[in-house]
Design a protein around this motif. Structure first.
Motif, PDB file in Angstrom:
ATOM      1  N   SER A 160       3.573  11.846  -1.564  1.00 21.29           N
ATOM      2  CA  SER A 160       4.734  12.764  -1.370  1.00 21.29           C
ATOM      3  C   SER A 160       5.448  12.912  -3.074  1.00 21.29           C
ATOM      4  CB  SER A 160       5.613  11.946  -0.468  1.00 21.29           C
ATOM      5  OG  SER A 160       5.034  11.785   0.779  1.00 21.29           O
ATOM      6  N   LEU A 161       5.212  11.790  -3.581  1.00 18.48           N
ATOM      7  CA  LEU A 161       6.158  11.965  -4.994  1.00 18.48           C
ATOM      8  C   LEU A 161       5.294  12.928  -5.802  1.00 18.48           C
ATOM      9  CD1 LEU A 161       8.255  11.249  -7.206  1.00 18.48           C
ATOM     10  CD2 LEU A 161       6.228   9.334  -7.643  1.00 18.48           C
ATOM     11  N   GLY A 162       4.030  13.161  -5.765  1.00 19.55           N
ATOM     12  CA  GLY A 162       3.294  14.003  -6.455  1.00 19.55           C
ATOM     13  C   GLY A 162       3.637  15.635  -6.013  1.00 19.55           C
ATOM     14  N   LEU A 163       3.926  15.807  -4.520  1.00 12.44           N
ATOM     15  CA  LEU A 163       4.403  17.048  -3.962  1.00 12.44           C
ATOM     16  C   LEU A 163       5.542  17.482  -4.487  1.00 12.44           C
ATOM     17  CD1 LEU A 163       3.745  19.365  -2.110  1.00 12.44           C
ATOM     18  CD2 LEU A 163       4.667  18.147  -0.415  1.00 12.44           C
ATOM     19  N   ALA A 164       6.450  16.403  -4.467  1.00  8.39           N
ATOM     20  CA  ALA A 164       7.922  16.942  -5.155  1.00  8.39           C
ATOM     21  C   ALA A 164       7.889  17.154  -6.461  1.00  8.39           C
ATOM     22  CB  ALA A 164       8.881  15.683  -4.747  1.00  8.39           C
ATOM     23  N   GLN A 165       7.080  16.380  -7.346  1.00  2.84           N
ATOM     24  CA  GLN A 165       6.976  16.731  -8.611  1.00  2.84           C
ATOM     25  C   GLN A 165       6.280  18.216  -8.846  1.00  2.84           C
ATOM     26  OE1 GLN A 165       4.840  13.406 -10.228  1.00  2.84           O
ATOM     27  NE2 GLN A 165       6.715  12.228 -10.584  1.00  2.84           N
ATOM     28  N   GLN A 171      10.317   9.133  -5.547  1.00  6.92           N
ATOM     29  CA  GLN A 171      10.356   8.010  -6.554  1.00  6.92           C
ATOM     30  C   GLN A 171      11.104   6.752  -5.919  1.00  6.92           C
ATOM     31  OE1 GLN A 171       8.683   8.072  -9.629  1.00  6.92           O
ATOM     32  NE2 GLN A 171       9.034   6.031  -9.335  1.00  6.92           N
ATOM     33  N   VAL A 172      12.162   6.924  -5.369  1.00  9.24           N
ATOM     34  CA  VAL A 172      12.851   5.636  -4.815  1.00  9.24           C
ATOM     35  C   VAL A 172      11.890   5.193  -3.572  1.00  9.24           C
ATOM     36  CG1 VAL A 172      14.727   4.900  -3.351  1.00  9.24           C
ATOM     37  CG2 VAL A 172      15.008   6.333  -5.286  1.00  9.24           C
ATOM     38  N   ALA A 173      11.388   5.772  -2.880  1.00  6.76           N
ATOM     39  CA  ALA A 173      10.464   5.464  -1.842  1.00  6.76           C
ATOM     40  C   ALA A 173       9.336   4.708  -2.278  1.00  6.76           C
ATOM     41  CB  ALA A 173      10.011   6.690  -0.616  1.00  6.76           C
ATOM     42  N   LEU A 174       8.615   5.211  -3.467  1.00  3.76           N
ATOM     43  CA  LEU A 174       7.634   4.549  -4.086  1.00  3.76           C
ATOM     44  C   LEU A 174       7.933   3.317  -4.843  1.00  3.76           C
ATOM     45  CD1 LEU A 174       4.592   4.616  -4.939  1.00  3.76           C
ATOM     46  CD2 LEU A 174       5.424   6.015  -6.934  1.00  3.76           C
ATOM     47  N   ASP A 175       9.254   3.121  -5.390  1.00  2.00           N
ATOM     48  CA  ASP A 175       9.756   1.808  -5.948  1.00  2.00           C
ATOM     49  C   ASP A 175       9.839   1.056  -4.655  1.00  2.00           C
ATOM     50  OD1 ASP A 175       9.571   3.234  -8.272  1.00  2.00           O
ATOM     51  OD2 ASP A 175      11.582   3.680  -8.369  1.00  2.00           O
ATOM     52  N   GLU A 212       0.927  -1.115  -0.016  1.00  2.00           N
ATOM     53  CA  GLU A 212       0.003   0.021  -0.026  1.00  2.00           C
ATOM     54  C   GLU A 212       0.902   1.236  -0.076  1.00  2.00           C
ATOM     55  OE1 GLU A 212      -4.105   0.364   2.175  1.00  2.00           O
ATOM     56  OE2 GLU A 212      -2.355   0.730   3.434  1.00  2.00           O
ATOM     57  N   ASN A 213       0.658   2.104  -0.768  1.00  2.00           N
ATOM     58  CA  ASN A 213       1.652   3.180  -1.108  1.00  2.00           C
ATOM     59  C   ASN A 213       1.010   4.521  -1.545  1.00  2.00           C
ATOM     60  OD1 ASN A 213       0.925   2.648  -3.586  1.00  2.00           O
ATOM     61  ND2 ASN A 213       2.827   1.948  -4.360  1.00  2.00           N
ATOM     62  N   ASN A 244      14.250  15.841  -4.443  1.00  2.00           N
ATOM     63  CA  ASN A 244      13.254  15.525  -3.373  1.00  2.00           C
ATOM     64  C   ASN A 244      12.491  14.407  -4.148  1.00  2.00           C
ATOM     65  OD1 ASN A 244      14.375  16.895  -1.262  1.00  2.00           O
ATOM     66  ND2 ASN A 244      13.079  18.726  -2.020  1.00  2.00           N
ATOM     67  N   ALA A 245      12.125  14.800  -5.597  1.00  2.00           N
ATOM     68  CA  ALA A 245      11.442  14.135  -6.366  1.00  2.00           C
ATOM     69  C   ALA A 245      11.856  12.629  -6.745  1.00  2.00           C
ATOM     70  CB  ALA A 245      10.894  14.633  -7.711  1.00  2.00           C
ATOM     71  N   GLN A 246      13.280  12.333  -6.844  1.00  2.00           N
ATOM     72  CA  GLN A 246      13.688  11.310  -6.975  1.00  2.00           C
ATOM     73  C   GLN A 246      13.655  10.351  -5.755  1.00  2.00           C
ATOM     74  OE1 GLN A 246      17.778  11.557  -8.158  1.00  2.00           O
ATOM     75  NE2 GLN A 246      18.167   9.386  -8.568  1.00  2.00           N
TER      76      GLN A 246
END
Length: 406
Positions: free
Chosen positions: A123-128, A201-205, A116-117, A196-198
């Motif tokens: 967080s990735l959307g905010l960074a982007q 993304q790593v956290a999402l991956d 579940e993510n 921050n976006a990267q």
């Protein structure tokens, strides 16, 4: 005192002779009985040897492999995968999706499971979005830089014509320098936003579990809804989700006694036999020897790589390894019919065997081949036939026999 009358007391003189006669008669009958018993037993023996059934022992015709004659040493072990991994996630969360089962074949980088993510995705959307803000600031700074450059150019021309003071020129110069500095800050802001976006993304991956190599799923340790906590031992939580193995790296690990190490070398040809499939004989080779002894068992771990592969071979199968003096040629890889040499006999200059058929024997001419260990290759009989062991010279075709009890 009266004297007793002994006149009636007499000794029977003929008694001993009568007793001796009775003893003689008894002994004579005993001798007669013994003679009768001996004659009866002798008759039965004679009937068994000359007119009855001969008692014989048998051996069974078997299938064997000529490779046994090349064997220097036998060892037991288990099939293991050289490349094997228990897959989990660095992230902690609830297992939301699992796309494999035991036995599923997967390719490298294929998605196997997902946690579940939604929070990490946010967080990735905010960074982007912050990247876009930083890029907008850069565009604004570039516009200010163009305006500052144009203003500085006009100020320089007016100063040359002495229409303005030097302080006005200095102000235009300072504005230009500030605009240039702002551009560097905006570029740094974009770099930070992208970093921050990267990270997001790593956290999402990390919430997505992928196959690290091509392989087969061996075990499934978690189900959808389980909490995955790979770095802790929290109650009601799971660590690894699945276990995967690369079937192309299967090998046999066998323990070899310290006293037999002189018979083993790297790249030595071997033959692998699986307990699950006795008819399967697979060629192999010694890939490496672990450079340490097991002190408790006085053995060395030897790893044998498969040359011949079969899809039925699975990890943790029991296996036997025959270490050979040379590689088995193709003509010796097929099973042959063989039997103990004691079953062979000669009749009229021909090699024959006596096959037990019911309560009689059947003489069969055979062709004798090479010797394989303690057995002799034969043609003319089939596996499972029972042959008379060490046949007597008087045994002939069709003779009745009794099987001796062992």
């Amino acid at each position: 005192m009266a004297t007793p009358d002994i006149s009636r007391l007499k000794i029977e003189r003929g008694a001993p002779a009568q007793v001796q006669g009775q003893r003689f008669k008894r002994r004579r009958w005993i001798k007669i009985a013994v003679v009768v018993i001996v004659i009866g037993v002798g008759g039965k023996v004679a009937m068994g040897q000359f007119g009855g059934k001969a008692s014989v022992e048998t051996v069974t015709v078997a299938q064997t492999y000529p490779a046994q004659s090349y064997t220097l040493l036998n060892a037991t072990g288990y099939v293991v995968a050289q490349r094997k991994a228990a897959l989990s996630s660095k992230a902690t969360g609830r297992l939301e999706w699992l796309g494999v089962l035991e036995g599923s074949k997967v390719k490298k980088d294929e998605v196997i499971a997902r946690l579940e993510n939604r929070d990490v995705s946010a967080s990735l959307g905010l960074a982007q979005a912050n990247i876009k803000v930083a890029q907008a600031n850069l565009e604004q700074g570039q516009a200010e830089l163009l305006d500052a450059q144009a203003n500085f150019k006009r100020t320089a021309e007016l100063l040359n014509q002495k229409f303005i003071t030097a302080s006005a020129y200095d102000t235009a110069q300072a504005r230009l320098n500030k605009a240039k500095a702002n551009i560097s800050g905006y570029n740094a802001g974009i770099a930070a936003a992208r970093a921050n976006a990267q990270s997001a993304q790593v956290a999402l991956d990390q919430t997505v579990i992928r196959a690290p190599f091509d392989g087969v799923i061996l075990t499934k340790s978690a189900n959808v809804g389980d909490n995955i906590t790979p770095f802790s031992s929290a109650a009601d939580s799971k660590g690894a989700v699945v276990t995967i193995a690369d079937m192309d790296t299967l090998e046999v690990e066998a323990d070899v006694s310290e006293s037999n190490l002189s018979k083993i070398r790297v790249d030595q040809p071997t033959e692998i036999l699986l307990d699950a499939f006795p008819e399967l004989h697979l060629a192999g080779t010694v890939s490496r020897m672990v450079p340490t002894m097991d002190r408790s068992k006085a053995t060395l771990l030897v790893k044998v790589r498969f040359i011949d592969r079969d899809p039925r071979v699975l990890p943790d199968m029991s296996a036997k390894v025959a270490f050979l003096s040379k590689a088995v040629p193709p003509e010796d890889k097929q099973a042959v019919t063989a039997v103990q040499a004691t079953a062979l006999a000669t009749r009229d200059g021909k090699t024959v065997v006596f096959v037990v058929d019911g309560d009689k024997v059947r003489q069969v001419a055979v062709t004798q081949g090479r010797k394989i260990g303690e057995l002799v290759e034969l043609k003319g009989v089939k596996p499972g036939d029972k042959l008379v062991m060490s046949p007597d010279a008087k045994l002939h075709d069709g003779a009745p026999v009794n099987l001796a009890k062992k």
